[in-house]
Write a protein that holds these residues in place. Structure first.
Motif, PDB file in Angstrom:
ATOM      1  N   ASP A 158       0.838  -1.206   0.000  1.00  0.00           N
ATOM      2  CA  ASP A 158       0.000   0.000   0.000  1.00  0.00           C
ATOM      3  C   ASP A 158       0.870   1.252   0.000  1.00  0.00           C
ATOM      4  O   ASP A 158       0.592   2.216  -0.721  1.00  0.00           O
ATOM      5  N   LEU A 165       1.396   6.486  -7.025  1.00  0.00           N
ATOM      6  CA  LEU A 165       0.241   7.307  -7.416  1.00  0.00           C
ATOM      7  C   LEU A 165       0.591   8.784  -7.272  1.00  0.00           C
ATOM      8  O   LEU A 165       0.341   9.585  -8.171  1.00  0.00           O
ATOM      9  N   GLY A 168       2.791  10.007  -9.945  1.00  0.00           N
ATOM     10  CA  GLY A 168       2.315   9.842 -11.324  1.00  0.00           C
ATOM     11  C   GLY A 168       3.104   8.804 -12.095  1.00  0.00           C
ATOM     12  O   GLY A 168       3.219   8.868 -13.314  1.00  0.00           O
ATOM     13  N   ARG A 170       4.172   4.694 -13.167  1.00  0.00           N
ATOM     14  CA  ARG A 170       3.525   3.411 -13.434  1.00  0.00           C
ATOM     15  C   ARG A 170       3.619   2.474 -12.241  1.00  0.00           C
ATOM     16  O   ARG A 170       4.569   2.533 -11.472  1.00  0.00           O
ATOM     17  N   ILE A 171       2.621   1.608 -12.114  1.00  0.00           N
ATOM     18  CA  ILE A 171       2.599   0.610 -11.047  1.00  0.00           C
ATOM     19  C   ILE A 171       2.869  -0.747 -11.685  1.00  0.00           C
ATOM     20  O   ILE A 171       2.271  -1.086 -12.706  1.00  0.00           O
ATOM     21  N   ILE A 176       0.326  -5.561  -7.811  1.00  0.00           N
ATOM     22  CA  ILE A 176      -1.127  -5.662  -7.639  1.00  0.00           C
ATOM     23  C   ILE A 176      -1.524  -7.131  -7.468  1.00  0.00           C
ATOM     24  O   ILE A 176      -2.331  -7.478  -6.596  1.00  0.00           O
ATOM     25  N   ASP A 177      -0.936  -8.006  -8.313  1.00  0.00           N
ATOM     26  CA  ASP A 177      -1.207  -9.449  -8.180  1.00  0.00           C
ATOM     27  C   ASP A 177      -0.820  -9.936  -6.778  1.00  0.00           C
ATOM     28  O   ASP A 177      -1.534 -10.735  -6.166  1.00  0.00           O
ATOM     29  N   ARG A 179      -0.530  -8.154  -3.934  1.00  0.00           N
ATOM     30  CA  ARG A 179      -1.442  -7.607  -2.916  1.00  0.00           C
ATOM     31  C   ARG A 179      -2.792  -8.319  -2.975  1.00  0.00           C
ATOM     32  O   ARG A 179      -3.347  -8.714  -1.939  1.00  0.00           O
ATOM     33  N   ASN A 180      -3.340  -8.516  -4.183  1.00  0.00           N
ATOM     34  CA  ASN A 180      -4.621  -9.234  -4.312  1.00  0.00           C
ATOM     35  C   ASN A 180      -4.503 -10.649  -3.752  1.00  0.00           C
ATOM     36  O   ASN A 180      -5.399 -11.133  -3.068  1.00  0.00           O
ATOM     37  N   ILE A 183      -4.521 -10.616   0.044  1.00  0.00           N
ATOM     38  CA  ILE A 183      -5.880 -10.369   0.562  1.00  0.00           C
ATOM     39  C   ILE A 183      -6.699 -11.658   0.483  1.00  0.00           C
ATOM     40  O   ILE A 183      -7.421 -12.016   1.417  1.00  0.00           O
TER      41      ILE A 183
ATOM     42  N   HIS B  77     -13.413 -10.810  -8.210  1.00  0.00           N
ATOM     43  CA  HIS B  77     -13.206  -9.379  -7.974  1.00  0.00           C
ATOM     44  C   HIS B  77     -14.488  -8.706  -7.520  1.00  0.00           C
ATOM     45  O   HIS B  77     -15.555  -9.319  -7.464  1.00  0.00           O
ATOM     46  N   ASP B 158      -6.617   7.072 -10.199  1.00  0.00           N
ATOM     47  CA  ASP B 158      -5.910   7.306  -8.925  1.00  0.00           C
ATOM     48  C   ASP B 158      -6.905   7.361  -7.771  1.00  0.00           C
ATOM     49  O   ASP B 158      -6.652   6.790  -6.697  1.00  0.00           O
ATOM     50  N   ILE B 161      -8.178   3.780  -7.101  1.00  0.00           N
ATOM     51  CA  ILE B 161      -7.158   2.928  -6.483  1.00  0.00           C
ATOM     52  C   ILE B 161      -6.947   3.334  -5.026  1.00  0.00           C
ATOM     53  O   ILE B 161      -6.849   2.485  -4.133  1.00  0.00           O
ATOM     54  N   LEU B 164      -9.662   1.958  -2.896  1.00  0.00           N
ATOM     55  CA  LEU B 164      -9.528   0.509  -2.673  1.00  0.00           C
ATOM     56  C   LEU B 164      -8.403   0.211  -1.679  1.00  0.00           C
ATOM     57  O   LEU B 164      -8.513  -0.701  -0.850  1.00  0.00           O
ATOM     58  N   LEU B 165      -7.315   0.996  -1.754  1.00  0.00           N
ATOM     59  CA  LEU B 165      -6.223   0.834  -0.782  1.00  0.00           C
ATOM     60  C   LEU B 165      -6.743   1.105   0.624  1.00  0.00           C
ATOM     61  O   LEU B 165      -6.488   0.345   1.556  1.00  0.00           O
ATOM     62  N   ARG B 169      -9.280  -3.384  -0.093  1.00  0.00           N
ATOM     63  CA  ARG B 169      -9.908  -4.253  -1.088  1.00  0.00           C
ATOM     64  C   ARG B 169      -8.996  -4.511  -2.273  1.00  0.00           C
ATOM     65  O   ARG B 169      -8.040  -3.778  -2.525  1.00  0.00           O
ATOM     66  N   ARG B 170      -9.292  -5.602  -2.998  1.00  0.00           N
ATOM     67  CA  ARG B 170      -8.489  -5.940  -4.164  1.00  0.00           C
ATOM     68  C   ARG B 170      -8.590  -4.874  -5.256  1.00  0.00           C
ATOM     69  O   ARG B 170      -9.626  -4.213  -5.387  1.00  0.00           O
ATOM     70  N   ILE B 171      -7.529  -4.747  -6.035  1.00  0.00           N
ATOM     71  CA  ILE B 171      -7.492  -3.806  -7.156  1.00  0.00           C
ATOM     72  C   ILE B 171      -7.547  -4.619  -8.437  1.00  0.00           C
ATOM     73  O   ILE B 171      -6.810  -5.601  -8.582  1.00  0.00           O
ATOM     74  N   PHE B 172      -8.427  -4.232  -9.357  1.00  0.00           N
ATOM     75  CA  PHE B 172      -8.564  -5.003 -10.587  1.00  0.00           C
ATOM     76  C   PHE B 172      -7.345  -4.732 -11.483  1.00  0.00           C
ATOM     77  O   PHE B 172      -7.063  -3.568 -11.808  1.00  0.00           O
ATOM     78  N   PRO B 173      -6.612  -5.781 -11.890  1.00  0.00           N
ATOM     79  CA  PRO B 173      -5.384  -5.561 -12.656  1.00  0.00           C
ATOM     80  C   PRO B 173      -5.589  -4.723 -13.934  1.00  0.00           C
ATOM     81  O   PRO B 173      -4.708  -3.960 -14.314  1.00  0.00           O
ATOM     82  N   ILE B 176      -4.882  -1.116 -13.440  1.00  0.00           N
ATOM     83  CA  ILE B 176      -3.449  -0.789 -13.424  1.00  0.00           C
ATOM     84  C   ILE B 176      -2.910  -0.759 -14.859  1.00  0.00           C
ATOM     85  O   ILE B 176      -2.164   0.150 -15.236  1.00  0.00           O
ATOM     86  N   ARG B 179      -4.135   2.492 -16.401  1.00  0.00           N
ATOM     87  CA  ARG B 179      -3.389   3.668 -15.916  1.00  0.00           C
ATOM     88  C   ARG B 179      -1.963   3.686 -16.487  1.00  0.00           C
ATOM     89  O   ARG B 179      -1.492   4.716 -16.960  1.00  0.00           O
ATOM     90  N   ASN B 180      -1.291   2.522 -16.472  1.00  0.00           N
ATOM     91  CA  ASN B 180       0.059   2.455 -17.042  1.00  0.00           C
ATOM     92  C   ASN B 180       0.031   2.822 -18.524  1.00  0.00           C
ATOM     93  O   ASN B 180       0.904   3.549 -19.022  1.00  0.00           O
ATOM     94  N   ILE B 183      -0.323   6.583 -18.986  1.00  0.00           N
ATOM     95  CA  ILE B 183       0.943   7.276 -18.678  1.00  0.00           C
ATOM     96  C   ILE B 183       1.902   7.130 -19.867  1.00  0.00           C
ATOM     97  O   ILE B 183       2.561   8.095 -20.274  1.00  0.00           O
ATOM     98  N   GLU B 184       1.954   5.928 -20.434  1.00  0.00           N
ATOM     99  CA  GLU B 184       2.812   5.717 -21.615  1.00  0.00           C
ATOM    100  C   GLU B 184       2.388   6.598 -22.793  1.00  0.00           C
ATOM    101  O   GLU B 184       3.225   7.164 -23.490  1.00  0.00           O
TER     102      GLU B 184
END
Lengths: 199, 199
Positions: A158, A165, A168, A170-171, A176-177, A179-180, A183, B77, B158, B161, B164-165, B169-173, B176, B179-180, B183-184
């Motif tokens: 976290d 985040l 700004g 990339r994650i 994420i895998d 952390r999921n 959980i 999820h 953001d 996420i 969820l943090l 709770r789980r974050i749906f891949p 991510i 978002r990545n 950013i690209e």
């Protein structure tokens, strides 16, 4: 190669500050292995070697990723992640470490991964909480690590995700895998527990 | 089926509050399509249908996921994500919508996905920012949406996420990946821009 020689070889790859951190991770990993029933010898070995390539020049790591068939998607992500994969390759190629559990714990110590082994958790968590670490939330993670590696690691991830985040950046999907997956393990444990209590 | 009939069919799937939200998303999606050169007709259609299954009973959604071959990982999820995939299936099966771009924009409007199309972005962003929305940070996202769908969506993801943090709770891949990917895209645009300016 015996542990003293490995220690010497590792010491030679990094500046003093990083070596001090490595010794902190070794000490913490051994404690975690004792606390949670892990393999103490493997925990010590993986912790000793986890940052083997951390201080290597970026260009050397990039060359190894490209030439040794390491996951090329690494190059698209934060350089912070490179040393873990390069390190696993290097301690195998240069030091002859052949234990896959130890190599995986080195390879995934920064990102985590979907189904983390006990050794993965020990090294990753020791890296977050060794005595020299100081970042917002580290005390909370240390406190959680007294009872549950899963809860402590979720709190660690976290803090990493929150930082990315804010910046700004990339994650890494593996985080994420990871952390999921943690959980899910906690939820499975809780439902087992409530079955025991209710039955 | 013409737009009036689709409107009527959609209206019948949901309570007043959800319908009001839907009209807000339609209005916002049309504006975004105008602003960023999207297909206005498709934006209106996808926005109208985006929450088609949102108010359906959980058990009905679960049955459709299981029986119609939708991604079974959805079941692991947050249920919040189910209606988007079930909705895409439903408007195809029940209303005869066959435009893959529109179906994808419905399917990924909650999670996003790695390489979001312009239509994906329009519907997802309209869903975050329609006039009825009120959550921490929504004004910042609306402001960003005046200039850049990518920057606005990154801010939207953001906020999701972070929530969820906080809730553990789980974050749906896919979020991510989305978002990545955004950013690209921004980095690629910036480097193109600096090539133009520098050249």
């Amino acid at each position: 190669m015996d542990l003293d020689l490995l220690r010497e070889a590792t010491r030679g790859q990094m500046p003093d500050r990083r070596w001090k951190h490595t010794l902190g991770v070794v000490e913490t990993a051994i404690k975690l292995a004792e606390r949670f029933g892990g393999d103490i010898r493997k925990a010590e070995l993986a912790a000793l070697l986890h940052d083997y390539s951390k201080a290597w020049p970026i260009s050397r790591m990039e060359q190894i990723i490209r030439e040794q068939g390491l996951p090329s998607e690494l190059l698209e992500h934060d350089r912070e992640l490179w040393h873990a994969h390069v390190g696993a390759w290097a301690v195998h190629a240069e030091l002859g470490i052949a234990d896959d559990e130890v190599l995986d714990a080195i390879r995934y110590h920064t990102s985590g991964r979907a189904r983390m082994t006990k050794l993965d958790k020990i090294v990753c968590l020791a890296d977050y909480t060794e005595p020299g670490r100081d970042f917002p939330g580290v005390e909370k993670i240390r406190k959680l690590a007294e009872k549950s590696m899963e809860e402590a690691l979720i709190a660690g991830f976290d803090s990493t995700i929150t930082l990315l985040l804010e910046k700004g950046r990339r994650i890494f999907p593996l985080t994420i895998d990871a952390r999921n997956g943690l959980i899910e393990q906690l939820e499975a444990n809780e439902s087992q527990q409530s079955n025991v209590n209710g039955g």
